[in-house]
Design a protein around this motif. Sequence first.
Motif, PDB file in Angstrom:
ATOM      1  N   TYR A 242       0.813  -1.224   0.000  1.00  0.00           N
ATOM      2  CA  TYR A 242       0.000   0.000   0.000  1.00  0.00           C
ATOM      3  C   TYR A 242       0.842   1.269   0.000  1.00  0.00           C
ATOM      4  O   TYR A 242       0.300   2.374   0.074  1.00  0.00           O
ATOM      5  CB  TYR A 242      -0.955   0.004   1.201  1.00  0.00           C
ATOM      6  CG  TYR A 242      -2.099  -0.956   1.041  1.00  0.00           C
ATOM      7  CD1 TYR A 242      -3.193  -0.655   0.234  1.00  0.00           C
ATOM      8  CD2 TYR A 242      -2.089  -2.192   1.681  1.00  0.00           C
ATOM      9  CE1 TYR A 242      -4.239  -1.544   0.076  1.00  0.00           C
ATOM     10  CE2 TYR A 242      -3.134  -3.089   1.536  1.00  0.00           C
ATOM     11  CZ  TYR A 242      -4.207  -2.754   0.730  1.00  0.00           C
ATOM     12  OH  TYR A 242      -5.245  -3.646   0.575  1.00  0.00           O
ATOM     13  N   GLY A 243       2.151   1.128  -0.062  1.00  0.00           N
ATOM     14  CA  GLY A 243       3.035   2.291  -0.121  1.00  0.00           C
ATOM     15  C   GLY A 243       3.121   3.072   1.182  1.00  0.00           C
ATOM     16  O   GLY A 243       3.407   4.262   1.182  1.00  0.00           O
ATOM     17  N   VAL A 244       2.899   2.392   2.302  1.00  0.00           N
ATOM     18  CA  VAL A 244       2.946   3.039   3.611  1.00  0.00           C
ATOM     19  C   VAL A 244       4.304   2.783   4.251  1.00  0.00           C
ATOM     20  O   VAL A 244       4.777   1.655   4.298  1.00  0.00           O
ATOM     21  CB  VAL A 244       1.811   2.519   4.524  1.00  0.00           C
ATOM     22  CG1 VAL A 244       1.940   3.091   5.931  1.00  0.00           C
ATOM     23  CG2 VAL A 244       0.460   2.857   3.928  1.00  0.00           C
ATOM     24  N   LYS A 245       4.918   3.853   4.735  1.00  0.00           N
ATOM     25  CA  LYS A 245       6.186   3.746   5.446  1.00  0.00           C
ATOM     26  C   LYS A 245       5.888   3.730   6.939  1.00  0.00           C
ATOM     27  O   LYS A 245       5.006   4.436   7.407  1.00  0.00           O
ATOM     28  CB  LYS A 245       7.078   4.917   5.067  1.00  0.00           C
ATOM     29  CG  LYS A 245       7.384   4.902   3.571  1.00  0.00           C
ATOM     30  CD  LYS A 245       8.287   6.006   3.158  1.00  0.00           C
ATOM     31  CE  LYS A 245       8.490   6.090   1.658  1.00  0.00           C
ATOM     32  NZ  LYS A 245       8.582   4.892   0.918  1.00  0.00           N
ATOM     33  N   LEU A 246       6.622   2.906   7.670  1.00  0.00           N
ATOM     34  CA  LEU A 246       6.352   2.705   9.086  1.00  0.00           C
ATOM     35  C   LEU A 246       7.642   2.767   9.887  1.00  0.00           C
ATOM     36  O   LEU A 246       8.651   2.181   9.491  1.00  0.00           O
ATOM     37  CB  LEU A 246       5.696   1.335   9.301  1.00  0.00           C
ATOM     38  CG  LEU A 246       5.434   0.902  10.732  1.00  0.00           C
ATOM     39  CD1 LEU A 246       4.336   1.754  11.365  1.00  0.00           C
ATOM     40  CD2 LEU A 246       5.045  -0.576  10.777  1.00  0.00           C
ATOM     41  N   ALA A 247       7.577   3.488  10.998  1.00  0.00           N
ATOM     42  CA  ALA A 247       8.677   3.472  11.956  1.00  0.00           C
ATOM     43  C   ALA A 247       8.109   3.054  13.308  1.00  0.00           C
ATOM     44  O   ALA A 247       7.029   3.504  13.698  1.00  0.00           O
ATOM     45  CB  ALA A 247       9.329   4.843  12.063  1.00  0.00           C
ATOM     46  N   ILE A 248       8.842   2.184  13.974  1.00  0.00           N
ATOM     47  CA  ILE A 248       8.478   1.765  15.325  1.00  0.00           C
ATOM     48  C   ILE A 248       9.593   2.253  16.242  1.00  0.00           C
ATOM     49  O   ILE A 248      10.763   1.922  16.031  1.00  0.00           O
ATOM     50  CB  ILE A 248       8.294   0.238  15.421  1.00  0.00           C
ATOM     51  CG1 ILE A 248       7.178  -0.212  14.465  1.00  0.00           C
ATOM     52  CG2 ILE A 248       7.976  -0.164  16.859  1.00  0.00           C
ATOM     53  CD1 ILE A 248       6.973  -1.711  14.397  1.00  0.00           C
ATOM     54  N   ALA A 249       9.218   3.063  17.227  1.00  0.00           N
ATOM     55  CA  ALA A 249      10.198   3.646  18.143  1.00  0.00           C
ATOM     56  C   ALA A 249      10.160   2.918  19.484  1.00  0.00           C
ATOM     57  O   ALA A 249       9.082   2.701  20.041  1.00  0.00           O
ATOM     58  CB  ALA A 249       9.896   5.130  18.344  1.00  0.00           C
ATOM     59  N   GLY A 250      11.333   2.541  19.958  1.00  0.00           N
ATOM     60  CA  GLY A 250      11.406   1.867  21.250  1.00  0.00           C
ATOM     61  C   GLY A 250      12.753   1.218  21.464  1.00  0.00           C
ATOM     62  O   GLY A 250      13.646   1.298  20.619  1.00  0.00           O
ATOM     63  N   ASP A 251      12.870   0.550  22.578  1.00  0.00           N
ATOM     64  CA  ASP A 251      14.119  -0.126  22.930  1.00  0.00           C
ATOM     65  C   ASP A 251      14.061  -1.578  22.454  1.00  0.00           C
ATOM     66  O   ASP A 251      13.270  -2.374  22.949  1.00  0.00           O
ATOM     67  CB  ASP A 251      14.311  -0.078  24.451  1.00  0.00           C
ATOM     68  CG  ASP A 251      15.596  -0.755  24.900  1.00  0.00           C
ATOM     69  OD1 ASP A 251      16.425  -1.123  24.039  1.00  0.00           O
ATOM     70  OD2 ASP A 251      15.762  -0.919  26.120  1.00  0.00           O
ATOM     71  N   PHE A 252      14.906  -1.900  21.500  1.00  0.00           N
ATOM     72  CA  PHE A 252      14.945  -3.248  20.934  1.00  0.00           C
ATOM     73  C   PHE A 252      16.164  -4.029  21.414  1.00  0.00           C
ATOM     74  O   PHE A 252      16.405  -5.136  20.959  1.00  0.00           O
ATOM     75  CB  PHE A 252      14.935  -3.168  19.399  1.00  0.00           C
ATOM     76  CG  PHE A 252      13.777  -2.400  18.859  1.00  0.00           C
ATOM     77  CD1 PHE A 252      12.519  -2.964  18.794  1.00  0.00           C
ATOM     78  CD2 PHE A 252      13.926  -1.073  18.454  1.00  0.00           C
ATOM     79  CE1 PHE A 252      11.433  -2.241  18.325  1.00  0.00           C
ATOM     80  CE2 PHE A 252      12.854  -0.348  17.985  1.00  0.00           C
ATOM     81  CZ  PHE A 252      11.599  -0.930  17.925  1.00  0.00           C
ATOM     82  N   SER A 253      16.925  -3.449  22.317  1.00  0.00           N
ATOM     83  CA  SER A 253      18.182  -4.062  22.759  1.00  0.00           C
ATOM     84  C   SER A 253      17.974  -5.322  23.601  1.00  0.00           C
ATOM     85  O   SER A 253      18.891  -6.123  23.743  1.00  0.00           O
ATOM     86  CB  SER A 253      19.013  -3.049  23.552  1.00  0.00           C
ATOM     87  OG  SER A 253      18.334  -2.675  24.742  1.00  0.00           O
ATOM     88  N   GLY A 254      16.792  -5.518  24.137  1.00  0.00           N
ATOM     89  CA  GLY A 254      16.538  -6.663  25.000  1.00  0.00           C
ATOM     90  C   GLY A 254      16.274  -7.966  24.274  1.00  0.00           C
ATOM     91  O   GLY A 254      16.164  -9.012  24.913  1.00  0.00           O
ATOM     92  N   TYR A 255      16.201  -7.923  22.961  1.00  0.00           N
ATOM     93  CA  TYR A 255      15.926  -9.145  22.203  1.00  0.00           C
ATOM     94  C   TYR A 255      17.232  -9.884  21.911  1.00  0.00           C
ATOM     95  O   TYR A 255      18.172  -9.319  21.386  1.00  0.00           O
ATOM     96  CB  TYR A 255      15.202  -8.832  20.901  1.00  0.00           C
ATOM     97  CG  TYR A 255      13.825  -8.255  21.132  1.00  0.00           C
ATOM     98  CD1 TYR A 255      12.790  -9.052  21.596  1.00  0.00           C
ATOM     99  CD2 TYR A 255      13.577  -6.911  20.903  1.00  0.00           C
ATOM    100  CE1 TYR A 255      11.534  -8.531  21.826  1.00  0.00           C
ATOM    101  CE2 TYR A 255      12.317  -6.376  21.129  1.00  0.00           C
ATOM    102  CZ  TYR A 255      11.303  -7.189  21.586  1.00  0.00           C
ATOM    103  OH  TYR A 255      10.053  -6.663  21.819  1.00  0.00           O
ATOM    104  N   ALA A 256      17.261 -11.161  22.241  1.00  0.00           N
ATOM    105  CA  ALA A 256      18.465 -11.973  22.050  1.00  0.00           C
ATOM    106  C   ALA A 256      18.549 -12.575  20.652  1.00  0.00           C
ATOM    107  O   ALA A 256      19.612 -13.020  20.232  1.00  0.00           O
ATOM    108  CB  ALA A 256      18.496 -13.089  23.090  1.00  0.00           C
ATOM    109  N   SER A 257      17.460 -12.584  19.919  1.00  0.00           N
ATOM    110  CA  SER A 257      17.404 -13.234  18.616  1.00  0.00           C
ATOM    111  C   SER A 257      18.304 -12.539  17.587  1.00  0.00           C
ATOM    112  O   SER A 257      18.116 -11.359  17.272  1.00  0.00           O
ATOM    113  CB  SER A 257      15.955 -13.228  18.112  1.00  0.00           C
ATOM    114  OG  SER A 257      15.909 -13.577  16.745  1.00  0.00           O
ATOM    115  N   LYS A 258      19.289 -13.290  17.073  1.00  0.00           N
ATOM    116  CA  LYS A 258      20.164 -12.739  16.037  1.00  0.00           C
ATOM    117  C   LYS A 258      19.370 -12.439  14.775  1.00  0.00           C
ATOM    118  O   LYS A 258      19.597 -11.423  14.121  1.00  0.00           O
ATOM    119  CB  LYS A 258      21.299 -13.705  15.729  1.00  0.00           C
ATOM    120  CG  LYS A 258      22.252 -13.151  14.665  1.00  0.00           C
ATOM    121  CD  LYS A 258      23.377 -14.093  14.356  1.00  0.00           C
ATOM    122  CE  LYS A 258      24.339 -13.638  13.296  1.00  0.00           C
ATOM    123  NZ  LYS A 258      23.927 -12.660  12.351  1.00  0.00           N
ATOM    124  N   SER A 259      18.413 -13.289  14.450  1.00  0.00           N
ATOM    125  CA  SER A 259      17.628 -13.047  13.234  1.00  0.00           C
ATOM    126  C   SER A 259      16.804 -11.759  13.366  1.00  0.00           C
ATOM    127  O   SER A 259      16.673 -11.014  12.403  1.00  0.00           O
ATOM    128  CB  SER A 259      16.742 -14.244  12.901  1.00  0.00           C
ATOM    129  OG  SER A 259      15.873 -14.540  13.964  1.00  0.00           O
TER     130      SER A 259
END
Length: 122
Positions: A74-91
Amino acid sequence: MNVRIDKKGSSEVAVVESGEVLVAEVQDALDLMATVQYQTGCFKILLRKANVSETFFDLSTRLAGEILQKYANYGVKLAIAGDFSGYASKSLRDFIYESNRGKQFFFLPDEAGALEALHGMK
């Protein structure tokens, strides 16, 4: 849910403000996109991490991929703001890294950076 517009030059970003999870499945994301576009006409959306279900960040559920594909269609750009440092997943870390290198989706630590990224996109 409250939606405010952040303007920079001719660029407009819809900043979604809510104290609850707004996106827990694909249909929620589509409904949010439609509501924001109807209310504001914006094709750039900023969400806070707290507004997105933790299931989104578990790539094995495929929820993130499905939602981002719909937004891209649909041509929509999305930004999610927050702390992502707590995720251990390499992927997941790789997914976030690659998304931030692109021009469609961003995962950034704060609203200011997210707005800068979205305003920088045509």
